[in-house]
Design a protein around this motif. Structure first.
Motif: not given
Ligand code: C5P
Length: 405
Positions: A194, A273-275, A277-279, A305-308, A322-323, A337, A341
């Protein structure tokens, strides 16, 4: 870029208008550390002067099978024995047909036949010449023979027509060559990446997003492909060109990204998961543009949702990476982290380093501890990350996916 340091390249130039781009290519290859030797056909010399290529490569340019400067008078043998690869750019329709039949009536075709190293060609010709069944047949034969075709691309042509047959730009060719020389520890693996930010709509013209450029995620996708993997890239909105070697799925919001990831996860061995992602997303996005008012405006936000975490929490998860972008206590927060995760590998950088630029610094965290990578171009860091990942990843033949040690 580090990929061409000390590589010995033989750049062959054949007769086509794109020969003028070969000058820029020779310059770029040399700038990226390669030792470049140029061989031109007689027709190529009608389009660009050998003296130009001689100045850019710093070595005499050979054009003649009977050139007496070659050791033992056998330029066609000597030249390829000294090369790690031969790149023909541009490769004309005529030269492609000579390669297909094994002709050897000039220096460049003779050395291609006599070579003991890989051959890559960048076709360049008018679109009708490219689509002609004879050229297509010849190109297919070259692929069968293990010759690597780079392009052609589609677009405006020197003759004024529009279509397939343009030579790839010098920068893209240099990138392709760098990719070619990378080790292939992920051969056969399927990698899902991502990248980019997500955009969470407030109304039809406004939204919540962040300044992620997507450059790191795209670099990781590229590095995974260079390492031999089959790559799918799920990308939020970015201004980046689609990566040439990944299946690209474009998304906007985090929930759409999750859906795309779930859809593409089947059979994936590795998830990165490099994206950024907005929380949160606005709970009730307005259908119409919100009008400016005098008072304050309150937005109700719901968590995304937390995709990773969702992928890593699956019963038989792919190898998950993860990133993390941290503004303080990078070592402590990143390792926490990673554990929270349940990731075998996490790459962290400082927020001020992470966003937008072409360079960054990364620290890799795994079960063995922290591994700092010094500041470098994102593609260089991405390659180091992929190499590190490949050292931890073990394909699991039973599940068809990899598991951490
Ligand atoms: O918890 P945090 O947002 O810092 O974690 C970063 C990692 O989690 C990244 O690899 C990001 O792509 C992934 N992530 C995700 N979905 C989210 C938030 C973060 O996949 N909603």
């Amino acid at each position: 870029m580090d990929g061409l340091a000390d590589k010995r390249l033989l750049l062959g130039i054949t007769g086509g208008i794109a020969a003028y781009k070969a000058a820029e290519l020779a310059r770029l290859l040399a700038k990226r550390g390669a030792q470049v030797r140029v061989v031109m056909t007689q027709a190529a010399c009608r389009f660009i002067a050998p003296a130009t290529l001689q100045a850019l490569s710093g070595k005499p340019v050979l054009t003649d099978l009977w050139d007496e400067r070659a050791d033992g008078g056998m330029a066609h043998i000597e030249l390829t024995r000294e090369a790690d690869a031969v790149l023909i750019a541009p490769a004309s329709a005529d030269f492609i047909s000579k390669l297909a039949t094994g002709a050897a009536d000039d220096l460049l075709s003779a050395l291609c036949l006599a070579r003991a190293c890989p051959l890559l060609i960048a076709p360049a010709m008018n679109r009708q010449m490219w689509h002609n069944p004879a050229t297509q047949r010849n190109a297919a034969l070259l692929v069968q023979d293990g010759i690597i075709l780079l392009g052609p691309a589609s677009g405006e042509q020197a003759c004024g027509e529009e279509g397939m047959g343009r030579m790839l730009e010098a920068e893209a060719l240099a990138d392709e060559l760098e990719g070619f020389f990378q080790p292939k520890p992920l051969s056969g693996a399927r990698v899902l990446v991502t990248a980019g930010p997500t955009f969470e709509a407030i109304d039809p013209v406004r939204g919540i997003t962040n300044p992620s450029s997507g450059k790191m995620g795209y670099a990781v996708a590229r590095a995974a492909w260079e390492a031999g993997a089959e790559v799918t890239l799920v990308s939020g909105p970015t201004c980046l060109a689609p990566p040439p070697h990944a299946r690209l799925i474009r998304v906007t919001g985090a929930r759409e990204m999750l859906e795309a990831v779930n859809g593409a996860l089947d059979g994936a061995d590795i998830f990165i998961g490099v994206a950024a992602v907005a929380d949160y997303h606005p709970l009730h996005p307005n259908e119409q543009k919100i009008k400016k008012g005098e008072g304050t405006l309150t937005l109700e936000l719901a968590p995304n949702p937390d995709i990773l975490a969702a992928v890593a929490g699956r019963p038989n998860p792919p190898f998950c990476v993860g990133f993390a972008a941290e503004s303080e206590n990078l070592y402590q927060f990143a390792e926490l982290k990673r554990q929270r995760k349940k990731l075998p590998l996490l790459a962290a950088n400082r927020v001020q380093d992470a966003l937008g630029g072409n360079e960054s610094e990364l620290v890799l965290f795994d079960d063995a501890g922290a591994h700092p990578l010094p500041r470098a171009a994102k593609i260089v860091l991405a390659r180091q990350l992929i190499r590190h990942l490949a050292g931890l990843y073990r394909p699991d033949p039973a599940a068809g996916r990899g598991t951490p040690d």
